[in-house]
Design a protein around this motif. Structure first.
Motif, PDB file in Angstrom:
ATOM      1  N   SER A   1      24.811 -10.557  27.764  1.00  0.00           N
ATOM      2  CA  SER A   1      25.627  -9.221  27.732  1.00  0.00           C
ATOM      3  C   SER A   1      26.918  -9.437  27.707  1.00  0.00           C
ATOM      4  O   SER A   1      27.622 -10.458  27.467  1.00  0.00           O
ATOM      5  N   ALA A   2      27.864  -8.236  27.875  1.00  0.00           N
ATOM      6  CA  ALA A   2      29.265  -8.479  27.583  1.00  0.00           C
ATOM      7  C   ALA A   2      30.018  -9.124  29.102  1.00  0.00           C
ATOM      8  O   ALA A   2      29.099  -8.825  29.986  1.00  0.00           O
TER       9      ALA A   2
ATOM     10  N   THR B   1      32.221  -3.470  28.877  1.00  0.00           N
ATOM     11  CA  THR B   1      31.833  -2.310  28.390  1.00  0.00           C
ATOM     12  C   THR B   1      32.114  -1.097  29.153  1.00  0.00           C
ATOM     13  O   THR B   1      32.487  -0.022  28.561  1.00  0.00           O
TER      14      THR B   1
ATOM     15  N   GLU C   1      29.846  -7.601  23.633  1.00  0.00           N
ATOM     16  CA  GLU C   1      28.556  -8.504  23.457  1.00  0.00           C
ATOM     17  C   GLU C   1      28.887  -9.422  22.317  1.00  0.00           C
ATOM     18  O   GLU C   1      28.592 -10.829  22.463  1.00  0.00           O
TER      19      GLU C   1
ATOM     20  N   TYR D   1      21.980  -5.626  23.973  1.00  0.00           N
ATOM     21  CA  TYR D   1      22.487  -4.255  23.955  1.00  0.00           C
ATOM     22  C   TYR D   1      22.684  -3.779  22.669  1.00  0.00           C
ATOM     23  O   TYR D   1      22.338  -2.515  22.244  1.00  0.00           O
TER      24      TYR D   1
ATOM     25  N   ARG E   1      23.189   2.002  28.194  1.00  0.00           N
ATOM     26  CA  ARG E   1      23.880   1.212  29.239  1.00  0.00           C
ATOM     27  C   ARG E   1      22.680   0.167  29.927  1.00  0.00           C
ATOM     28  O   ARG E   1      21.467   0.728  30.147  1.00  0.00           O
ATOM     29  N   GLY E   2      23.242  -1.086  30.351  1.00  0.00           N
ATOM     30  CA  GLY E   2      22.186  -1.854  30.635  1.00  0.00           C
ATOM     31  C   GLY E   2      21.221  -2.560  29.859  1.00  0.00           C
ATOM     32  O   GLY E   2      20.198  -3.208  30.048  1.00  0.00           O
ATOM     33  N   GLY E   3      21.251  -2.226  28.461  1.00  0.00           N
ATOM     34  CA  GLY E   3      20.540  -2.260  27.564  1.00  0.00           C
ATOM     35  C   GLY E   3      20.134  -3.686  27.380  1.00  0.00           C
ATOM     36  O   GLY E   3      19.050  -4.126  26.416  1.00  0.00           O
ATOM     37  N   SER E   4      20.918  -4.744  27.605  1.00  0.00           N
ATOM     38  CA  SER E   4      20.658  -6.300  27.162  1.00  0.00           C
ATOM     39  C   SER E   4      19.262  -6.755  27.704  1.00  0.00           C
ATOM     40  O   SER E   4      18.352  -7.450  27.048  1.00  0.00           O
TER      41      SER E   4
HETATM   42  N1  ASP Z   1      27.271  -4.660  28.297  1.00  0.00           N
HETATM   43  C1  ASP Z   1      26.186  -3.492  28.225  1.00  0.00           C
HETATM   44  C2  ASP Z   1      26.546  -2.454  29.604  1.00  0.00           C
HETATM   45  O1  ASP Z   1      27.200  -2.863  30.452  1.00  0.00           O
HETATM   46  C3  ASP Z   1      24.792  -3.854  28.173  1.00  0.00           C
HETATM   47  C4  ASP Z   1      24.252  -4.640  29.544  1.00  0.00           C
HETATM   48  O2  ASP Z   1      25.031  -5.280  30.342  1.00  0.00           O
HETATM   49  O3  ASP Z   1      23.049  -4.671  29.574  1.00  0.00           O
HETATM   50  O4  ASP Z   1      25.945  -1.602  29.653  1.00  0.00           O
END
Ligand code: ASP
Ligand code: ADP
Ligand code: MG
Length: 477
Positions: free
Chosen positions: A70-71, A76, A154, A216, A230-233
């Motif tokens: 992820s980032a 993000t 990312e 992501y 969001r949270g897609g990793s």
């Molecule tokens: N960097 C993206 C986010 O903060 C994806 C992730 O962290 O999964 O949503």
């Protein structure tokens, strides 16, 4: 050096023991140490130079590994703010926000690379990314460019991390996710494309065991940069695991697995050792932030175990998610925010058929999924979590019914194995919530889930009350 209790070593050297004891079936016969593992590290896990060094240790074991990053944490969110400033045409503010992000990256590089040349190379690459971000402040900003800005987090993490692996002489290669991750016109992953292009990319690195890629980010059917929300990793990891036929997907984060309640609101929660795919899916969909809502399905379809592990505590057992899992009947509670309830009332519903079909067709036309539904003789209430098309939906429904809309609701979801012959669960749940006004109830739709709708102001009280009533755990947070 690598910790020898690390699960990866354990799996590698003792595949039979671990695999047969975690998912209930003996898969040791078809376990192939050449098969790939997918390991995803979230924002906190790559959030500093120290954390990145830790990740490098955790992935230092033999065998093919695809590492999804992820980032760095907070990036993000900052990129979202930059987009918002650019959208408001406040370019000076956008420059300020970009400048705020810079030191974190250059400090990370300084701590990671002791060799001057390597540090200069990493700095030059990151300088290029920041110049790219700044270029959006020089020109007219369009909505299509937002996703390109969001992808920078990312891209930067993976480039710094892969250079660090080079610096410490861990052979690896960087796979550009934008070459193989793609969504279709319905914003769903385009699996045939992903499989074909991932394999093509992997075939370029047959002799490299350690591969790094971005979570992501993806492309849309027009080839533009897009993302998996969001949270897609987590979703990237499970999609890649499914596409590559991996033997395990590991989601490494900042907590030791899926807890029995939301640790952000409830004290003294504990990790659940085993969950079934169905249970994990319900929890992820209904608000357990540790997993992206859609990330279980690809693993489930291919029957690939998903392991939730803690970067900060790698020896902790975490949670293993497989086809079948035993344990307590009621496993966990989660809460999903920002729910809108729509009440549709019509005399025409009375003893008539076709009414519900008409209602559902409206939601289908606007591609708006329904979460909960309750019906009476003359009314139907349903909930949605996406208000993008709320106005036209309500307008259409009003042409044949009275419609009431209420926003700011929360779905509380209780997940477990509620087999019909076992008694008393519903009573326990409702007893616990005696002081909370419940707006809607969904029970019996699946054997894994009881859902309740309440006003957002009661969320924390409901989570605490259920913790006490179901798990006999008290306390405030
Ligand atoms: N960097 C993206 C986010 O903060 C994806 C992730 O962290 O999964 O949503
Ligand atoms: P990452 O950046 O690694 O993807 P996330 O912040 O997305 O991590 O997810 C981990 C967080 O999820 C935890 O720190 C925790 O606060 C939150 N969380 C919410 N519900 C749960 C739960 N039921 N079990 C574990 N963690 C949960
Ligand atoms: Mg996450």
């Amino acid at each position: 050096m690598i910790n020898c209790c690390c699960k990866n070593y354990f799996i590698y050297f003792c595949p039979k023991v671990l695999i047969s004891c975690t998912d209930g079936t003996d898969r040791s016969i078809r376990f192939n140490p050449e098969q790939m593992k997918v390991l995803k590290f979230g924002g906190t896990s790559v959030g500093s130079a120290e954390r990145m060094k830790r990740v490098a240790e955790l992935i230092n074991f033999p065998g093919k590994r695809l590492v999804v990053l992820s980032a760095m944490s907070g990036t993000t969110d900052q990129l979202v703010k930059i987009n918002q400033a650019l959208g408001r045409k406040e370019n000076k503010e956008a420059v300020k926000l970009i400048r705020e992000l810079e030191p974190r990256y250059f400090n990370t590089i300084e701590s990671l690379f002791k060799n001057k040349e390597q540090a200069a190379k990493a700095s030059e690459i990151i300088r290029g990314h920041f110049d790219f971000l700044l270029s959006f402040t020089q020109d007219v900003f369009t909505i299509e460019e937002e996703k390109t800005v969001l992808a920078e987090g990312e891209l930067m993490t993976t480039e710094i991390f892969q250079l660090y692996l080079e610096a410490i002489k861990m052979p690896s290669a960087l796979l550009p996710a934008l070459n193989f991750m793609r969504i279709n016109e319905n914003s769903e992953p385009d699996m045939p494309y992903i499989e074909k292009h991932l394999k093509k990319e992997l075939s370029k690195h047959l002799h490299t065991e350690l591969l790094i890629t971005q979570g992501y980010i993806c492309r849309n059917p027009f080839g533009q940069v897009d993302n998996l929300k969001r949270g897609g990793s987590d979703y990237t990891a499970s999609l890649l695991g499914a596409a590559a036929g991996a033997d395990e997907i590991q989601i490494w984060t900042d907590i030791d697995g899926m807890h029995n309640n939301d640790p952000r609101y409830v004290p003294g929660t504990y990790p659940i050792a085993e969950l079934s795919f169905d249970e994990a899916e319900e929890l992820a969909y209904f608000g357990a932030k540790i997993l992206h809502p859609a990330c279980i399905l690809p693993a489930q379809k291919k029957n690939i175990p998903v392991r939730l592990l803690n970067t900060l505590q790698p020896d902790a057992m975490g949670t293993v998610i497989t086809q079948k899992a035993g344990g307590e009947a009621i496993k966990a509670i989660a809460a999903k925010d920002d729910i809108t309830v729509i009440k549709i009332k019509s005399e025409r519903m009375l003893m008539a058929y076709g009414f519900l079909r008409n209602v559902f067709e409206v939601f289908e036309r606007y591609k708006t999924p329904i979460d909960m539904i309750a019906t009476s003789e003359v009314a139907v209430s349903l909930t949605i979590d996406n208000n993008t098309h709320l106005d036209p939906i309500v307008k259409e429904l009003k042409s044949y019914a009275t419609v009431d809309v209420e926003t700011n609701q929360v779905i509380i979801c209780i997940v477990g194995d509620f087999l019909a012959e076992k008694h008393g669960y519903a009573m326990k749940i409702f007893d616990s919530l005696a002081q909370i006004p419940i707006r809607m109830i969904s029970y019996g739709g699946s054997k894994n889930n009881i859902s309740l709708l309440i006003g957002a102001e009661y969320k924390k009280a409901a989570l605490l009350a259920l913790n006490k009533g179901i798990f006999q755990l008290g306390g405030q947070k």
